[in-house]
Design an enzyme around this catalytic site. Sequence first.
Site, PDB file in Angstrom:
ATOM      1  N   ASP A  36       0.872  -1.168   0.000  1.00  8.43           N
ATOM      2  CA  ASP A  36       0.000   0.000   0.000  1.00  8.43           C
ATOM      3  C   ASP A  36       0.917   1.228   0.000  1.00  8.43           C
ATOM      4  O   ASP A  36       2.139   1.092   0.135  1.00  8.43           O
ATOM      5  CB  ASP A  36      -0.900  -0.038   1.239  1.00  8.43           C
TER       6      ASP A  36
ATOM      7  N   ASP B 175       0.234   5.297   1.304  1.00 10.69           N
ATOM      8  CA  ASP B 175       0.182   6.077   2.536  1.00 10.69           C
ATOM      9  C   ASP B 175       0.028   5.159   3.736  1.00 10.69           C
ATOM     10  O   ASP B 175      -0.847   4.295   3.772  1.00 10.69           O
ATOM     11  CB  ASP B 175      -0.995   7.051   2.495  1.00 10.69           C
TER      12      ASP B 175
END
Length: 271
Positions: free
Chosen positions: A8, A10
Amino acid sequence: MRQALIFDCDGVIVDVEIQRHLKAFNQVWEEAGVPWRWSDAEYERALRVSGGKERLHLLRDDPRFRAVFDVPDDPEEWRRIVAAWHRRKTQFYVASLRTGEVTARPGVRRLARDALRAGWRVAVASAGARDSVRTLVRAALGTELAAQLTLVTGESVRRKKPAPDVFDVAAASIGVVPERCVVIEDTRNGLLAATASGMTCVVTPTRLSLHDDFSEAALVISGLGDPGLPPEIVLGGPAWGCSRPCMTLDELARLSGVPGPARTGRRSLHG
């Protein structure tokens, strides 16, 4: 058989970019003359929804927002407003990344390089806008390493996390079946999306998600770690038996298909 490591963005590649994102959203409303801004606490609550556009759409039903902004009755007109705000927010956010320091979380750069050297495919799968994700990955990992990663963003899918779409597209893009993909996530929505796609998921939570339910994760750990740094802390997951102070590529490979219910508690990776 080919394997893949999927990050992923952030919260995983960098710690949660709350202030940069929040400042960018508030700059949009200030520029547009809309007397509205999200506080830190309000934006943290909004982060429970994946995707910037989706967070903006929530304002349509917020009575406090409707008191200061004339929300149009026409849904299409509202969608155009949200799209324009989100484009401008992305511009503000990208500009902040280019002018400020961006530091990757420990272990991310090391594991990405190790995976590439071992012949793994490496990707980033995020609900964010493509320009934002691409700029952040380059700033945090460097242009040379970033160029070797496949990026799949929220603009590539119809449904955002916790739907599995972004991970389904990532697996297809890199040519690796979901069962051979290991995902690093930091939120419950991301965990649910990864497991719904059939992937093994390791969670490295941030302060915002630390107390979320991660019972579907193969491993929940305070971070990926790097040699020479203090050992990371195992927070839970059925992949309990770890023997090193930082996560290694071999350990990630072994995590695929770990059965059994999640454990709870804390111990160091070398405990």
